[in-house]
Design an enzyme around this catalytic site. Structure first.
Site, PDB file in Angstrom:
ATOM      1  CG  ASN A 232       9.346 -81.213 106.201  1.00 57.94           C
ATOM      2  OD1 ASN A 232       8.980 -80.066 106.472  1.00 57.94           O
ATOM      3  ND2 ASN A 232      10.343 -81.473 105.360  1.00 57.94           N
TER       4      ASN A 232
ATOM      5  CG  ASN B 293      10.629 -72.162 108.429  1.00 61.34           C
ATOM      6  OD1 ASN B 293      11.358 -71.906 109.383  1.00 61.34           O
ATOM      7  ND2 ASN B 293      10.102 -71.220 107.665  1.00 61.34           N
TER       8      ASN B 293
ATOM      9  CB  SER C 277       7.947 -65.416  94.752  1.00 60.83           C
ATOM     10  OG  SER C 277       8.556 -64.226  95.165  1.00 60.83           O
TER      11      SER C 277
ATOM     12  CB  THR D 131      11.383 -63.211  93.690  1.00 56.55           C
ATOM     13  OG1 THR D 131      12.767 -62.960  93.639  1.00 56.55           O
ATOM     14  CG2 THR D 131      11.136 -64.686  93.494  1.00 56.55           C
TER      15      THR D 131
ATOM     16  CE1 TYR E  65      11.539 -69.170  97.966  1.00 57.67           C
ATOM     17  CE2 TYR E  65      11.704 -66.892  97.224  1.00 57.67           C
ATOM     18  CZ  TYR E  65      10.938 -67.954  97.673  1.00 57.67           C
ATOM     19  OH  TYR E  65       9.581 -67.802  97.802  1.00 57.67           O
TER      20      TYR E  65
ATOM     21  CE  LYS F  40       8.695 -70.347  95.911  1.00 56.30           C
ATOM     22  NZ  LYS F  40       7.756 -71.393  96.321  1.00 56.30           N
TER      23      LYS F  40
ATOM     24  CG  ASN G 100      16.685 -63.672 106.445  1.00 55.67           C
ATOM     25  OD1 ASN G 100      17.808 -63.405 106.830  1.00 55.67           O
ATOM     26  ND2 ASN G 100      16.221 -64.923 106.365  1.00 55.67           N
TER      27      ASN G 100
ATOM     28  N   GLY H 100      21.105 -57.505  96.223  1.00 53.95           N
ATOM     29  CA  GLY H 100      19.988 -58.267  95.659  1.00 53.95           C
ATOM     30  C   GLY H 100      18.642 -57.567  95.772  1.00 53.95           C
TER      31      GLY H 100
HETATM   32  P1  NAD Z   1       6.892 -71.234 105.625  1.00 54.47           P
HETATM   33  O1  NAD Z   1       8.313 -71.653 105.730  1.00 54.47           O
HETATM   34  O2  NAD Z   1       6.254 -70.646 106.839  1.00 54.47           O
HETATM   35  O3  NAD Z   1       5.988 -72.440 105.126  1.00 54.47           O
HETATM   36  C1  NAD Z   1       6.495 -73.462 104.288  1.00 54.47           C
HETATM   37  C2  NAD Z   1       6.132 -74.783 104.936  1.00 54.47           C
HETATM   38  O4  NAD Z   1       6.588 -75.849 104.112  1.00 54.47           O
HETATM   39  C3  NAD Z   1       6.759 -74.971 106.315  1.00 54.47           C
HETATM   40  O5  NAD Z   1       5.759 -75.352 107.235  1.00 54.47           O
HETATM   41  C4  NAD Z   1       7.759 -76.098 106.107  1.00 54.47           C
HETATM   42  O6  NAD Z   1       7.931 -76.872 107.268  1.00 54.47           O
HETATM   43  C5  NAD Z   1       7.126 -76.857 104.955  1.00 54.47           C
HETATM   44  N1  NAD Z   1       8.043 -77.641 104.136  1.00 54.47           N
HETATM   45  C6  NAD Z   1       9.181 -77.241 103.511  1.00 54.47           C
HETATM   46  N2  NAD Z   1       9.697 -78.251 102.794  1.00 54.47           N
HETATM   47  C7  NAD Z   1       8.876 -79.316 102.962  1.00 54.47           C
HETATM   48  C8  NAD Z   1       8.871 -80.644 102.469  1.00 54.47           C
HETATM   49  N3  NAD Z   1       9.843 -81.094 101.671  1.00 54.47           N
HETATM   50  N4  NAD Z   1       7.858 -81.463 102.827  1.00 54.47           N
HETATM   51  C9  NAD Z   1       6.871 -81.033 103.664  1.00 54.47           C
HETATM   52  N5  NAD Z   1       6.827 -79.781 104.154  1.00 54.47           N
HETATM   53  C10 NAD Z   1       7.819 -78.931 103.802  1.00 54.47           C
HETATM   54  O7  NAD Z   1       6.777 -70.226 104.403  1.00 54.47           O
HETATM   55  P2  NAD Z   1       5.550 -69.321 103.939  1.00 54.47           P
HETATM   56  O8  NAD Z   1       5.954 -67.918 104.132  1.00 54.47           O
HETATM   57  O9  NAD Z   1       4.301 -69.806 104.507  1.00 54.47           O
HETATM   58  O10 NAD Z   1       5.602 -69.607 102.381  1.00 54.47           O
HETATM   59  C11 NAD Z   1       4.787 -70.583 101.767  1.00 54.47           C
HETATM   60  C12 NAD Z   1       5.143 -70.671 100.306  1.00 54.47           C
HETATM   61  O11 NAD Z   1       4.959 -69.378  99.714  1.00 54.47           O
HETATM   62  C13 NAD Z   1       6.590 -71.046 100.041  1.00 54.47           C
HETATM   63  O12 NAD Z   1       6.649 -71.865  98.911  1.00 54.47           O
HETATM   64  C14 NAD Z   1       7.255 -69.715  99.763  1.00 54.47           C
HETATM   65  O13 NAD Z   1       8.382 -69.846  98.939  1.00 54.47           O
HETATM   66  C15 NAD Z   1       6.137 -68.973  99.038  1.00 54.47           C
HETATM   67  N6  NAD Z   1       6.260 -67.528  99.128  1.00 54.47           N
HETATM   68  C16 NAD Z   1       6.395 -66.927 100.352  1.00 54.47           C
HETATM   69  C17 NAD Z   1       6.525 -65.552 100.424  1.00 54.47           C
HETATM   70  C18 NAD Z   1       6.731 -64.873 101.752  1.00 54.47           C
HETATM   71  O14 NAD Z   1       7.202 -63.742 101.763  1.00 54.47           O
HETATM   72  N7  NAD Z   1       6.392 -65.484 102.880  1.00 54.47           N
HETATM   73  C19 NAD Z   1       6.492 -64.778  99.252  1.00 54.47           C
HETATM   74  C20 NAD Z   1       6.330 -65.416  98.021  1.00 54.47           C
HETATM   75  C21 NAD Z   1       6.211 -66.801  97.977  1.00 54.47           C
HETATM   76  C1  WQD Z   2      11.411 -55.470 102.357  1.00 53.69           C
HETATM   77  C2  WQD Z   2      12.156 -54.153 102.365  1.00 53.69           C
HETATM   78  C3  WQD Z   2      14.556 -54.360 102.463  1.00 53.69           C
HETATM   79  C4  WQD Z   2      14.833 -56.040 106.473  1.00 53.69           C
HETATM   80  C5  WQD Z   2      11.526 -61.069 100.173  1.00 53.69           C
HETATM   81  C6  WQD Z   2      11.977 -62.036  99.117  1.00 53.69           C
HETATM   82  C7  WQD Z   2      10.865 -62.296  98.154  1.00 53.69           C
HETATM   83  C8  WQD Z   2       9.601 -62.728  98.884  1.00 53.69           C
HETATM   84  C9  WQD Z   2       9.236 -61.797  99.991  1.00 53.69           C
HETATM   85  C10 WQD Z   2       9.445 -65.089  99.009  1.00 53.69           C
HETATM   86  C11 WQD Z   2      13.402 -54.161 101.485  1.00 53.69           C
HETATM   87  C12 WQD Z   2      14.020 -53.676 103.706  1.00 53.69           C
HETATM   88  C13 WQD Z   2      14.346 -55.529 105.292  1.00 53.69           C
HETATM   89  C14 WQD Z   2      15.574 -55.187 107.330  1.00 53.69           C
HETATM   90  C15 WQD Z   2      15.269 -53.388 105.782  1.00 53.69           C
HETATM   91  N1  WQD Z   2       9.749 -63.992  99.526  1.00 53.69           N
HETATM   92  N2  WQD Z   2      14.563 -54.215 104.960  1.00 53.69           N
HETATM   93  N3  WQD Z   2      15.769 -53.880 106.953  1.00 53.69           N
HETATM   94  O1  WQD Z   2      13.175 -58.434 100.012  1.00 53.69           O
HETATM   95  O2  WQD Z   2      10.972 -57.417  99.304  1.00 53.69           O
HETATM   96  O3  WQD Z   2      11.168 -59.840  99.558  1.00 53.69           O
HETATM   97  O4  WQD Z   2      10.368 -61.589 100.851  1.00 53.69           O
HETATM   98  O5  WQD Z   2       9.135 -65.316  97.880  1.00 53.69           O
HETATM   99  O6  WQD Z   2      11.303 -63.268  97.279  1.00 53.69           O
HETATM  100  O7  WQD Z   2      13.088 -61.482  98.445  1.00 53.69           O
HETATM  101  O8  WQD Z   2      11.177 -58.459 101.578  1.00 53.69           O
HETATM  102  O9  WQD Z   2      10.816 -58.018 103.958  1.00 53.69           O
HETATM  103  O10 WQD Z   2      13.095 -58.808 103.194  1.00 53.69           O
HETATM  104  O11 WQD Z   2      12.335 -56.513 102.612  1.00 53.69           O
HETATM  105  O12 WQD Z   2      15.480 -52.196 105.493  1.00 53.69           O
HETATM  106  O13 WQD Z   2      16.083 -55.602 108.408  1.00 53.69           O
HETATM  107  O14 WQD Z   2      12.639 -53.918 103.706  1.00 53.69           O
HETATM  108  O15 WQD Z   2      15.750 -53.779 102.056  1.00 53.69           O
HETATM  109  O16 WQD Z   2      13.504 -52.900 100.908  1.00 53.69           O
HETATM  110  P1  WQD Z   2      11.718 -58.449 100.049  1.00 53.69           P
HETATM  111  P2  WQD Z   2      11.872 -58.023 102.917  1.00 53.69           P
END
Ligand code: NAD
Ligand code: WQD
Length: 352
Positions: free
Chosen positions: A32, A35, A124, A126, A149, A153, A212, A308
């Site tokens: 959609n 993001n 994740s 997490t 979040y 998961k 972030n 966190g």
């Molecule tokens: P992203 O935000 O770039 O991709 C997610 C996509 O889903 C986006 O394109 C968004 O527009 C789409 N979306 C969200 N809700 C929707 C809905 N209801 N219908 C249709 N589309 C929808 O994120 P990403 O980094 O590519 O992450 C992909 C998946 O992996 C996510 O589920 C995220 O939670 C998980 N994940 C990401 C990370 C990370 O650090 N990037 C780590 C662990 C898990």
């Molecule tokens: C990495 C390290 C920060 C920003 C997150 C989610 C996790 C997963 C991946 C989706 C940490 C430090 C960060 C900054 C910093 N996402 N940092 N200054 O927190 O390991 O994981 O993304 O599932 O669920 O929690 O990743 O890249 O945010 O941080 O010092 O401006 O960098 O403290 O030690 P994180 P991150």
């Protein structure tokens, strides 16, 4: 195989689309654009020279989802769609639970109606929570998450696992006479810290607003979009005092999805699989590596710890190797090189 990627226009989805197409699979995407942008899909098509069936729709909209799945009838669904910003999830927990849980429930309901059985889910690291000690193995009990979040998961893993169990019982009860009960195949992929970009520099991470996460923040700093980096705490019990993570190149992660989808389509049951490198690096390691890649040191100051954050997180990556025959092959040098190539070539991201 034909794979349908929900959230396939996003960061990990778009890179996985490239890897799937390059492995000879067909790809359809539902997104959609909450993001992400359509430009990512256009660029995936350019990189691969192949076509993607793109559907702009909310995955939680069951009527639209049914129409799309009926048209595509994919061999495997890879469910990336979701909201993923940890801090935002603390401010808007209901929106996070609604979107992340609803998309998963809608998928399971429509898959059942249509007899589709194979789903790979983006979970994740997490879910290991605060109390497990790395390297994290898949058989560790899931922990308490530190934010909504993470709980989405945790819950989606549970929902998928329960649905699989029920499907196995129903299939066993109906025997082998093909009366319609179909057992699900569920693969729960626990990603560690996905970073970097496709080697072409044409696609990469393009977060909306102030990033972030560490690596997109550093990348934007290097092109002048941010002023300086704050390192969140240097008083952890680690060699340089900063937190350690398992940073995995997004193309390694994408190739892991190809193997996971192939595995999913060939098996039944639920498998939890870490996708990480097994190698921890500190925040300052990444700062240094990025400075070397872009040719100029990254400016930073030390700030307080971020609420966190866990001190240490890295994978035991053996199960992926054993089950999928996959392991990460790129290190932090390649990660920083490719992140820099993407960001320097696209300072404003996709610019849409
Ligand atoms: P992203 O935000 O770039 O991709 C997610 C996509 O889903 C986006 O394109 C968004 O527009 C789409 N979306 C969200 N809700 C929707 C809905 N209801 N219908 C249709 N589309 C929808 O994120 P990403 O980094 O590519 O992450 C992909 C998946 O992996 C996510 O589920 C995220 O939670 C998980 N994940 C990401 C990370 C990370 O650090 N990037 C780590 C662990 C898990
Ligand atoms: C990495 C390290 C920060 C920003 C997150 C989610 C996790 C997963 C991946 C989706 C940490 C430090 C960060 C900054 C910093 N996402 N940092 N200054 O927190 O390991 O994981 O993304 O599932 O669920 O929690 O990743 O890249 O945010 O941080 O010092 O401006 O960098 O403290 O030690 P994180 P991150």
């Amino acid at each position: 195989m034909k794979a349908l990627l929900t959230g396939g226009a996003g960061y990990i989805g778009s890179h996985t689309a490239v890897a799937m197409l390059e492995a000879g699979h067909e790809v359809a995407v539902i997104d959609n654009y909450y993001n992400s942008s359509a430009e990512a899909i256009r660029r995936v098509e350019k990189i691969t020279g192949k076509n993607i069936n793109m559907y702009e729709a909310d995955v939680a909209d069951k009527d639209k989802l049914r129409d799309i799945l009926k048209t595509e009838m994919p061999d495997c669904i890879i469910h990336f769609a979701g909201l993923k910003a940890v801090g935002e999830s603390v401010e808007k927990p209901v929106e996070y639970y609604r979107n992340n849980i609803d998309t998963t429930l809608a998928l399971l309901e429509v898959m059942k109606e249509l007899g589709l059985t194979n789903i790979v889910f983006s979970s994740s690291a997490t879910v290991y929570g605060e109390d497990n000690v790395p390297p994290f193995t898949e058989d560790m009990p899931k922990g308490r998450c530190t934010n909504p979040y993470g709980w989405t998961k945790w819950m989606q893993e549970q929902i998928l696992t329960d649905a699989q169990l029920a499907s196995a019982s129903a299939a066993a009860a109906s025997g082998t006479d093909g009366d319609g009960a179909a057992e699900l195949s569920v693969v729960l992929l626990r990603y560690f810290n996905p970073v970097g970009a496709h080697e072409s520099g044409m696609i990469g991470e393009d977060p909306k607003g102030i990033p972030n996460n560490l690596m997109p923040y550093i990348s934007q700093l290097a092109v002048g979009r941010r002023d300086h980096l704050t390192v969140f705490g240097d008083d952890y019990d680690t060699p340089d005092g900063t937190c350690r993570r398992d940073y995995i190149h997004v193309m390694d992660l994408a190739e892991g999805h190809v193997k996971a989808a192939e595995y999913c389509a060939a098996h039944k049951g639920t498998e939890v699989i870490n996708l990480g490198t097994g190698e921890p690096y500190s925040v300052l390691d990444m700062v240094k590596a990025f400075g070397e890649a872009c040719g100029s040191p990254v400016r930073y100051e030390i700030g307080p710890r971020r609420a966190g954050d866990v001190q240490d997180s890295w994978a035991d990556a053996d199960k992926a190797k054993r089950l999928l025959g996959w392991e990460a092959s790129r290190g932090i040098r390649e990660i920083c090189r490719d992140a820099w190539k993407w960001q320097s070539g696209n300072p404003e991201g996709y610019g849409e």
